[in-house]
Design an enzyme around this catalytic site. Structure first.
Site, PDB file in Angstrom:
ATOM      1  N   ASP A  21       0.828  -1.211   0.000  1.00 36.80           N
ATOM      2  CA  ASP A  21       0.000   0.000   0.000  1.00 36.80           C
ATOM      3  C   ASP A  21       0.864   1.264   0.000  1.00 36.80           C
ATOM      4  OD1 ASP A  21      -2.381   1.383  -0.012  1.00 36.80           O
ATOM      5  OD2 ASP A  21      -2.646   1.305   2.165  1.00 36.80           O
ATOM      6  N   HIS A  38       2.305   3.429  -9.032  1.00 41.75           N
ATOM      7  CA  HIS A  38       2.137   2.002  -9.328  1.00 41.75           C
ATOM      8  C   HIS A  38       3.328   1.493 -10.147  1.00 41.75           C
ATOM      9  CE1 HIS A  38      -1.745   2.350  -7.582  1.00 41.75           C
ATOM     10  NE2 HIS A  38      -2.307   2.997  -8.587  1.00 41.75           N
ATOM     11  N   LEU A 132      10.321 -20.949  -5.141  1.00 48.03           N
ATOM     12  CA  LEU A 132       9.396 -20.068  -4.411  1.00 48.03           C
ATOM     13  C   LEU A 132       8.088 -20.045  -5.188  1.00 48.03           C
ATOM     14  CD1 LEU A 132       8.711 -17.549  -2.471  1.00 48.03           C
ATOM     15  CD2 LEU A 132       9.681 -16.126  -4.285  1.00 48.03           C
TER      16      LEU A 132
HETATM   17  C1  IPE Z   1      -5.477  -2.652  -0.191  1.00 53.60           C
HETATM   18  O1  IPE Z   1      -5.106  -1.334  -0.384  1.00 53.60           O
HETATM   19  C2  IPE Z   1      -5.497  -3.372  -1.500  1.00 53.60           C
HETATM   20  C3  IPE Z   1      -4.187  -3.581  -2.137  1.00 53.60           C
HETATM   21  C4  IPE Z   1      -3.024  -3.284  -1.615  1.00 53.60           C
HETATM   22  C5  IPE Z   1      -4.227  -4.188  -3.441  1.00 53.60           C
HETATM   23  P1  IPE Z   1      -6.199  -0.174  -0.516  1.00 53.60           P
HETATM   24  O2  IPE Z   1      -5.475   1.090  -0.655  1.00 53.60           O
HETATM   25  O3  IPE Z   1      -7.173  -0.538  -1.574  1.00 53.60           O
HETATM   26  O4  IPE Z   1      -6.947  -0.277   0.891  1.00 53.60           O
HETATM   27  P2  IPE Z   1      -7.772   0.816   1.702  1.00 53.60           P
HETATM   28  O5  IPE Z   1      -8.816   1.353   0.775  1.00 53.60           O
HETATM   29  O6  IPE Z   1      -6.821   1.874   2.118  1.00 53.60           O
HETATM   30  O7  IPE Z   1      -8.337   0.077   2.873  1.00 53.60           O
HETATM   31  C1  IPE Z   2      -1.533   0.284  -3.346  1.00 56.14           C
HETATM   32  O1  IPE Z   2      -1.304   1.650  -3.365  1.00 56.14           O
HETATM   33  C2  IPE Z   2      -1.771  -0.290  -4.717  1.00 56.14           C
HETATM   34  C3  IPE Z   2      -3.165  -0.713  -4.977  1.00 56.14           C
HETATM   35  C4  IPE Z   2      -4.139  -0.701  -4.117  1.00 56.14           C
HETATM   36  C5  IPE Z   2      -3.449  -1.202  -6.303  1.00 56.14           C
HETATM   37  P1  IPE Z   2      -2.510   2.686  -3.398  1.00 56.14           P
HETATM   38  O2  IPE Z   2      -2.872   2.946  -4.806  1.00 56.14           O
HETATM   39  O3  IPE Z   2      -3.622   2.227  -2.532  1.00 56.14           O
HETATM   40  O4  IPE Z   2      -1.821   3.976  -2.771  1.00 56.14           O
HETATM   41  P2  IPE Z   2      -2.411   4.935  -1.659  1.00 56.14           P
HETATM   42  O5  IPE Z   2      -2.829   4.078  -0.508  1.00 56.14           O
HETATM   43  O6  IPE Z   2      -3.576   5.645  -2.259  1.00 56.14           O
HETATM   44  O7  IPE Z   2      -1.289   5.837  -1.300  1.00 56.14           O
HETATM   45 MG    MG Z   3      -4.038   2.431  -0.579  1.00 53.33          MG
END
Ligand code: IPE
Ligand code: IPE
Ligand code: MG
Length: 247
Positions: A21, A38, A132
């Site tokens: 995240d 990303h 792995l």
């Molecule tokens: C969780 O992250 C999903 C992934 C890392 C793929 P999100 O950014 O979607 O989660 P929330 O919305 O902060 O809970």
């Molecule tokens: C995690 O990073 C990747 C996915 C959920 C696909 P985010 O896109 O949720 O990044 P933040 O949490 O908004 O910073």
């Molecule tokens: Mg996120």
């Protein structure tokens, strides 16, 4: 002493799961759009996979796209799917070379046909690898998975193939998309959020949880080492007393 020397290789977690995240926030810090985050997260994925393989971790599950993430802006969803396909194409030869098997959990049928096809091709090509197992959670959420497994189980009961008394915890595990993998022992979440976001709710019953403020694109080898060292400092009691664990 290098940080890696603090790891006891004989007590590695067999299965590590990561909620990757913070890509969007990292990009915003750089004055860039979320998609840039990303793209830069891919380097962290590569380094994490490589490190797990080098150490001897047997399973690594990465939460790459949740059921709820479909609700993001169309352009972001589209960019994430394109990135998934291009990364799989670029990295499959590396997985082969490093003897890494690719697998996926989630509602794979909900992916775009080309994404699904590329994913299935890479899974088939790496199926015989033994070092792995890298499991991508795609269009995954735990409530989707549990609901799906309940439908399958209920159908078996309805058809007279399964007696409700024979529904055990193990039987439920066998009907989840993770049936072929052991439960994760260590769950890591980056970006300083303290929540699970619908990830592996059943499977993490006794996982050790580790949270780091690092944003996913900043997550490096040493951050993984630190998480493992922290894991190894914990006493895992599984409901027993400390005295029972250390007689
Ligand atoms: C969780 O992250 C999903 C992934 C890392 C793929 P999100 O950014 O979607 O989660 P929330 O919305 O902060 O809970
Ligand atoms: C995690 O990073 C990747 C996915 C959920 C696909 P985010 O896109 O949720 O990044 P933040 O949490 O908004 O910073
Ligand atoms: Mg996120």
């Amino acid at each position: 002493m290098d940080i890696i020397d603090k790891i006891d290789i004989s007590r590695l977690p067999k299965h590590i799961a990561i909620i990757m995240d913070g890509n969007g926030r990292w990009a915003q810090q750089q004055g860039m759009d979320r998609i840039f985050g990303h793209q830069n997260g891919v380097q962290s994925v590569k380094e994490t996979v490589e490190t797990c393989a080098e150490l001897g971790v047997e399973y690594l599950t990465l939460y790459a796209f949740s059921t709820e993430n479909w609700q993001r802006p169309k352009e972001e969803v589209s960019a994430l799917m394109d990135l998934l396909v291009s990364t799989i194409n670029a990295e499959t030869p590396v997985l082969q070379k490093n003897n890494i098997r690719l697998a996926a959990i989630g509602d794979i049928d909900s992916l775009r046909p080309n994404t699904k096809a590329e994913l299935e091709k890479a899974i088939a090509e790496t199926a015989h690898n033994t070092r792995l197992t890298l499991i991508l959670a795609l269009s995954y959420s735990s409530r989707w998975e549990i609901t799906n497994s309940l439908q399958i189980i209920c159908k078996k009961v309805q058809e007279g193939k399964l007696n409700p008394e024979n529904i055990t915890s193990d039987l439920i595990s066998q009907h989840l998309t993770t049936a072929a993998f052991p439960d994760p022992e260590l769950l890591i979440r980056t970006s300083g959020e303290y929540r699970i976001s619908n990830f592996l709710l059943w499977q993490i019953a006794y996982a050790e949880l580790y949270f780091t403020p690092k944003l996913w694109p900043e997550f490096r080898k040493n951050d993984l080492y630190e998480a493992i060292i922290d894991f190894q400092s914990r006493e895992r009691r599984f409901g027993k007393t400390s005295e029972q664990i250390n007689p």
